[in-house]
Design a protein around this motif. Structure first.
Motif, PDB file in Angstrom:
ATOM      1  N   LYS A 290       1.168 -15.209   4.359  1.00  0.00           N
ATOM      2  CA  LYS A 290       0.190 -16.241   4.768  1.00  0.00           C
ATOM      3  C   LYS A 290      -1.206 -15.646   4.886  1.00  0.00           C
ATOM      4  O   LYS A 290      -2.199 -16.344   4.763  1.00  0.00           O
ATOM      5  CB  LYS A 290       0.592 -16.853   6.109  1.00  0.00           C
ATOM      6  N   ASN A 291      -1.265 -14.357   5.127  1.00  0.00           N
ATOM      7  CA  ASN A 291      -2.570 -13.700   5.249  1.00  0.00           C
ATOM      8  C   ASN A 291      -3.002 -13.018   3.948  1.00  0.00           C
ATOM      9  O   ASN A 291      -3.869 -12.144   3.947  1.00  0.00           O
ATOM     10  CB  ASN A 291      -2.545 -12.684   6.396  1.00  0.00           C
ATOM     11  N   GLY A 292      -2.357 -13.397   2.879  1.00  0.00           N
ATOM     12  CA  GLY A 292      -2.779 -12.932   1.547  1.00  0.00           C
ATOM     13  C   GLY A 292      -2.411 -11.492   1.236  1.00  0.00           C
ATOM     14  O   GLY A 292      -3.023 -10.861   0.374  1.00  0.00           O
ATOM     15  N   ILE A 293      -1.415 -10.949   1.926  1.00  0.00           N
ATOM     16  CA  ILE A 293      -1.006  -9.560   1.657  1.00  0.00           C
ATOM     17  C   ILE A 293       0.401  -9.556   1.056  1.00  0.00           C
ATOM     18  O   ILE A 293       1.307 -10.211   1.578  1.00  0.00           O
ATOM     19  CB  ILE A 293      -1.042  -8.708   2.948  1.00  0.00           C
ATOM     20  N   GLU A 294       0.530  -8.826  -0.047  1.00  0.00           N
ATOM     21  CA  GLU A 294       1.846  -8.736  -0.677  1.00  0.00           C
ATOM     22  C   GLU A 294       2.660  -7.648   0.028  1.00  0.00           C
ATOM     23  O   GLU A 294       2.201  -6.516   0.149  1.00  0.00           O
ATOM     24  CB  GLU A 294       1.663  -8.369  -2.156  1.00  0.00           C
ATOM     25  N   SER A 295       3.831  -8.026   0.506  1.00  0.00           N
ATOM     26  CA  SER A 295       4.683  -7.037   1.190  1.00  0.00           C
ATOM     27  C   SER A 295       5.981  -6.897   0.403  1.00  0.00           C
ATOM     28  O   SER A 295       6.745  -7.853   0.284  1.00  0.00           O
ATOM     29  CB  SER A 295       4.962  -7.518   2.620  1.00  0.00           C
ATOM     30  N   ILE A 296       6.197  -5.712  -0.152  1.00  0.00           N
ATOM     31  CA  ILE A 296       7.342  -5.516  -1.045  1.00  0.00           C
ATOM     32  C   ILE A 296       8.451  -4.769  -0.312  1.00  0.00           C
ATOM     33  O   ILE A 296       8.230  -3.679   0.216  1.00  0.00           O
ATOM     34  CB  ILE A 296       6.947  -4.646  -2.271  1.00  0.00           C
ATOM     35  N   GLU A 297       9.626  -5.342  -0.328  1.00  0.00           N
ATOM     36  CA  GLU A 297      10.801  -4.655   0.234  1.00  0.00           C
ATOM     37  C   GLU A 297      11.246  -3.586  -0.762  1.00  0.00           C
ATOM     38  O   GLU A 297      11.414  -3.873  -1.953  1.00  0.00           O
ATOM     39  CB  GLU A 297      11.946  -5.652   0.459  1.00  0.00           C
ATOM     40  N   THR A 298      11.444  -2.368  -0.288  1.00  0.00           N
ATOM     41  CA  THR A 298      11.768  -1.288  -1.218  1.00  0.00           C
ATOM     42  C   THR A 298      13.232  -0.838  -1.150  1.00  0.00           C
ATOM     43  O   THR A 298      13.695  -0.118  -2.025  1.00  0.00           O
ATOM     44  CB  THR A 298      10.862  -0.059  -0.956  1.00  0.00           C
ATOM     45  N   ASP A 299      13.942  -1.251  -0.118  1.00  0.00           N
ATOM     46  CA  ASP A 299      15.389  -0.990  -0.096  1.00  0.00           C
ATOM     47  C   ASP A 299      16.015  -1.923  -1.129  1.00  0.00           C
ATOM     48  O   ASP A 299      15.650  -3.108  -1.209  1.00  0.00           O
ATOM     49  CB  ASP A 299      15.912  -1.316   1.314  1.00  0.00           C
ATOM     50  N   LEU A 300      16.941  -1.418  -1.933  1.00  0.00           N
ATOM     51  CA  LEU A 300      17.459  -2.229  -3.043  1.00  0.00           C
ATOM     52  C   LEU A 300      18.060  -3.550  -2.562  1.00  0.00           C
ATOM     53  O   LEU A 300      17.784  -4.613  -3.124  1.00  0.00           O
ATOM     54  CB  LEU A 300      18.484  -1.418  -3.854  1.00  0.00           C
ATOM     55  N   GLY A 301      18.880  -3.482  -1.522  1.00  0.00           N
ATOM     56  CA  GLY A 301      19.496  -4.701  -0.994  1.00  0.00           C
ATOM     57  C   GLY A 301      18.441  -5.693  -0.511  1.00  0.00           C
ATOM     58  O   GLY A 301      18.510  -6.890  -0.769  1.00  0.00           O
ATOM     59  N   GLU A 302      17.443  -5.177   0.186  1.00  0.00           N
ATOM     60  CA  GLU A 302      16.363  -6.038   0.696  1.00  0.00           C
ATOM     61  C   GLU A 302      15.534  -6.591  -0.466  1.00  0.00           C
ATOM     62  O   GLU A 302      15.079  -7.735  -0.425  1.00  0.00           O
ATOM     63  CB  GLU A 302      15.441  -5.250   1.636  1.00  0.00           C
ATOM     64  N   TYR A 303      15.330  -5.747  -1.486  1.00  0.00           N
ATOM     65  CA  TYR A 303      14.564  -6.178  -2.663  1.00  0.00           C
ATOM     66  C   TYR A 303      15.264  -7.359  -3.336  1.00  0.00           C
ATOM     67  O   TYR A 303      14.638  -8.362  -3.704  1.00  0.00           O
ATOM     68  CB  TYR A 303      14.433  -4.987  -3.625  1.00  0.00           C
ATOM     69  N   ILE A 304      16.596  -7.241  -3.445  1.00  0.00           N
ATOM     70  CA  ILE A 304      17.393  -8.327  -4.039  1.00  0.00           C
ATOM     71  C   ILE A 304      17.231  -9.603  -3.211  1.00  0.00           C
ATOM     72  O   ILE A 304      16.998 -10.689  -3.740  1.00  0.00           O
ATOM     73  CB  ILE A 304      18.890  -7.904  -4.101  1.00  0.00           C
ATOM     74  N   GLN A 305      17.317  -9.452  -1.910  1.00  0.00           N
ATOM     75  CA  GLN A 305      17.201 -10.619  -1.022  1.00  0.00           C
ATOM     76  C   GLN A 305      15.803 -11.238  -1.096  1.00  0.00           C
ATOM     77  O   GLN A 305      15.660 -12.454  -1.105  1.00  0.00           O
ATOM     78  CB  GLN A 305      17.523 -10.222   0.427  1.00  0.00           C
ATOM     79  N   GLN A 306      14.798 -10.386  -1.169  1.00  0.00           N
ATOM     80  CA  GLN A 306      13.433 -10.907  -1.242  1.00  0.00           C
ATOM     81  C   GLN A 306      13.224 -11.662  -2.561  1.00  0.00           C
ATOM     82  O   GLN A 306      12.624 -12.725  -2.594  1.00  0.00           O
ATOM     83  CB  GLN A 306      12.436  -9.745  -1.127  1.00  0.00           C
ATOM     84  N   LEU A 307      13.786 -11.092  -3.617  1.00  0.00           N
ATOM     85  CA  LEU A 307      13.688 -11.730  -4.935  1.00  0.00           C
ATOM     86  C   LEU A 307      14.343 -13.113  -4.920  1.00  0.00           C
ATOM     87  O   LEU A 307      13.898 -14.036  -5.574  1.00  0.00           O
ATOM     88  CB  LEU A 307      14.423 -10.824  -5.941  1.00  0.00           C
ATOM     89  N   ASP A 308      15.394 -13.224  -4.147  1.00  0.00           N
ATOM     90  CA  ASP A 308      16.155 -14.474  -4.077  1.00  0.00           C
ATOM     91  C   ASP A 308      15.617 -15.418  -2.997  1.00  0.00           C
ATOM     92  O   ASP A 308      16.156 -16.503  -2.796  1.00  0.00           O
ATOM     93  CB  ASP A 308      17.636 -14.141  -3.771  1.00  0.00           C
ATOM     94  N   GLY A 309      14.583 -14.988  -2.288  1.00  0.00           N
ATOM     95  CA  GLY A 309      14.004 -15.825  -1.231  1.00  0.00           C
ATOM     96  C   GLY A 309      14.928 -16.005  -0.042  1.00  0.00           C
ATOM     97  O   GLY A 309      14.871 -17.019   0.647  1.00  0.00           O
TER      98      GLY A 309
END
Ligand code: SF4
Length: 461
Positions: A126-145
């Protein structure tokens, strides 16, 4: 009934009937169960190790203020900065202030349940900052919303085919990639982000008071990269993560590894005790540690539930819980799910809104049995139920039903009144909702007095 409670019940009913979900979760928990048996062999006396860990956490929490101040003094000596956040709002404000100061556009983040608790990613977005999850499991979850499904294994409910399909849809990879190929795709995407990010955010598995450091446990090295690559490192940690000394890690690291994943030790165990020092070649220029309360001192003040703060977030109680396995992690709709989530969520948030989680248990005690630090989880669930009733959080219909039940049970005269049929009808109507998931309540065909009289007359003959 609160909205959170009715939504929990509705979601539970759907998930419990989802056999495919159950198959995937049972498959992954089955692998975990096999690994844990092997991992436990490293302890010559596992019972003693768990007792010691519990004792250490007890001591750490009894002197929490002292240990946290020691931590602050020691970290500050090495150039780190400690920020005390009373709640999620304050923690988020502190993060955004640092990010603005650093003109931050991108953040690399390692797995951290406390950042889920304060909804950090949504806030940053919401504050215009991209926050990338770097743990593979978390990355998968973030990708899937989706939020993490489990406190240790964020994508436990997904099969490798599900992940391949997700990558195909979101990242336009070839369909049906193998797990190794999928990992390489994620690695390639994430590497660029480490180079771009101005800030790295991590949690802390342990806050080590005597050295003023934080300890991070992981298997992919992403936590270490998130600390070391960006110029600024922000740690967000719950205050209960404190342990008195670096020497305690000799017990906690293997215990967490074994109960978390069945390993003897996780692959990467990192201690960070400040920003880069003069003469050092890597590490961030600045390091901030945000010590978060967010309701933890309420638990600390409660002598009975205080021991829930000993939790080292190994996830073993989730894997052992028959309710968790059936309804799944997302149904809880909280950062912390399973038995420990059911204990601490009503305490961290509001009892009247979240007490239903403490009722989502068969009280089989399996959670207590497997807990790495021997927390009496099932008794704490009962304690929450007790508190909820004491606070008057029960629904009026429930209160009325139990009042009538108590009044009738204490009166022989009332118990003897009416036929079996009429009593059956009355209780099954009175306890509305009872029979939705249980069998009807049945009274005996004869009252106790009738049976007693019959018995006495038979004996006289
Ligand atoms: S309550 Fe015990 S078993 Fe559950 S996550 Fe915490 S330490 Fe592990």
């Amino acid at each position: 009934m609160s909205e959170t409670s009715s939504s929990f019940k509705a979601k539970s009913a759907v998930k419990a009937a989802d056999l495919e979900h159950r198959r995937k979760v049972n498959f992954n928990i089955g692998k975990y169960n096999t690994a844990v048996v092997a991992g436990k062999h490293q302890f010559s006396d596992l019972h003693l190790a768990r007792e010691r860990a519990k004792n250490l956490k007890w001591r750490a929490l009894e002197m929490l203020d002292q240990h946290l101040e020691d931590f602050e003094t020691n970290l500050t000596k090495r150039g780190g900065k400690v920020i005390w956040a009373v709640d999620a709002k304050q923690a988020l404000e502190e993060v955004i202030n640092i990010c603005r100061e650093k003109n931050c556009k991108t953040i690399v983040k390692s797995k951290s349940m406390v950042t889920e608790e304060i909804h950090l990613n949504d806030f940053l977005e919401k504050n215009g900052i991209e926050s990338i999850e770097t743990d593979l499991g978390e990355y998968i979850q973030q990708l899937d919303g989706e939020p993490p499904y489990h406190i240790v294994t964020p994508a436990m409910h997904k099969s490798k085919e599900d992940v391949a399909k997700l990558f195909y849809e979101k990242l336009h990879t070839q369909p049906n990639l193998t797990p190794e190929q999928l990992t390489l795709v994620a690695r390639d995407k994430l590497r660029k982000k480490y180079l771009e990010a101005e800030v790295g955010i991590t949690g802390a598995n342990f806050i080590v008071a005597d050295i003023g450091g934080i300890a991070i446990t992981e298997n992919e090295g992403n936590g270490r990269l998130s600390c070391a690559f960006p110029k600024t490192h922000i740690v967000i940690a719950g205050i209960e993560k404190v342990i008195p000394s670096i020497t305690d890690l000799g017990l906690f690291w293997p215990l967490l590894a074994t109960y978390g994943t069945g390993q003897r030790l996780t692959v990467y165990n990192t201690i960070v005790s400040g920003p880069r020092q003069p003469g050092e070649t890597d590490g961030p220029e600045e390091m901030y540690v945000i010590l978060l309360d967010n309701g933890r001192t309420n638990i600390l003040a409660n002598e009975k539930t205080r021991e829930s703060l000993y939790c080292i977030r190994c996830g073993a109680c989730l894997n052992a819980c028959p309710v968790y396995k059936n309804i799944g992690g997302h149904t809880y709709n909280t950062a912390y799910s399973g038995p420990i989530g059911a204990v601490i969520t009503p305490q961290l948030k509001k009892m009247d809104e979240w007490k239903h989680l403490s009722y989502a248990s068969s009280l089989c005690g399996n959670c207590t049995e497997v807990c790495a630090v021997k927390i009496n989880l099932h008794e704490l669930l009962l304690e929450n139920r007790h508190e909820a009733v004491e606070e008057g959080d029960a629904a009026w219909a429930e209160k009325l039903a139990w009042k009538v039940w108590k009044r009738a049970s204490l009166s022989r005269k009332l118990m003897n009144m009416g036929s079996q049929k009429s009593k059956n009808w009355m209780v099954n109507k009175l306890f509305k909702g009872w029979t939705a998931h249980r069998g009807d309540l049945h009274f005996a065909s004869k009252t106790f007095n009738e049976m007693w009289k019959e018995r006495s007359s038979t004996q006289k003959q």
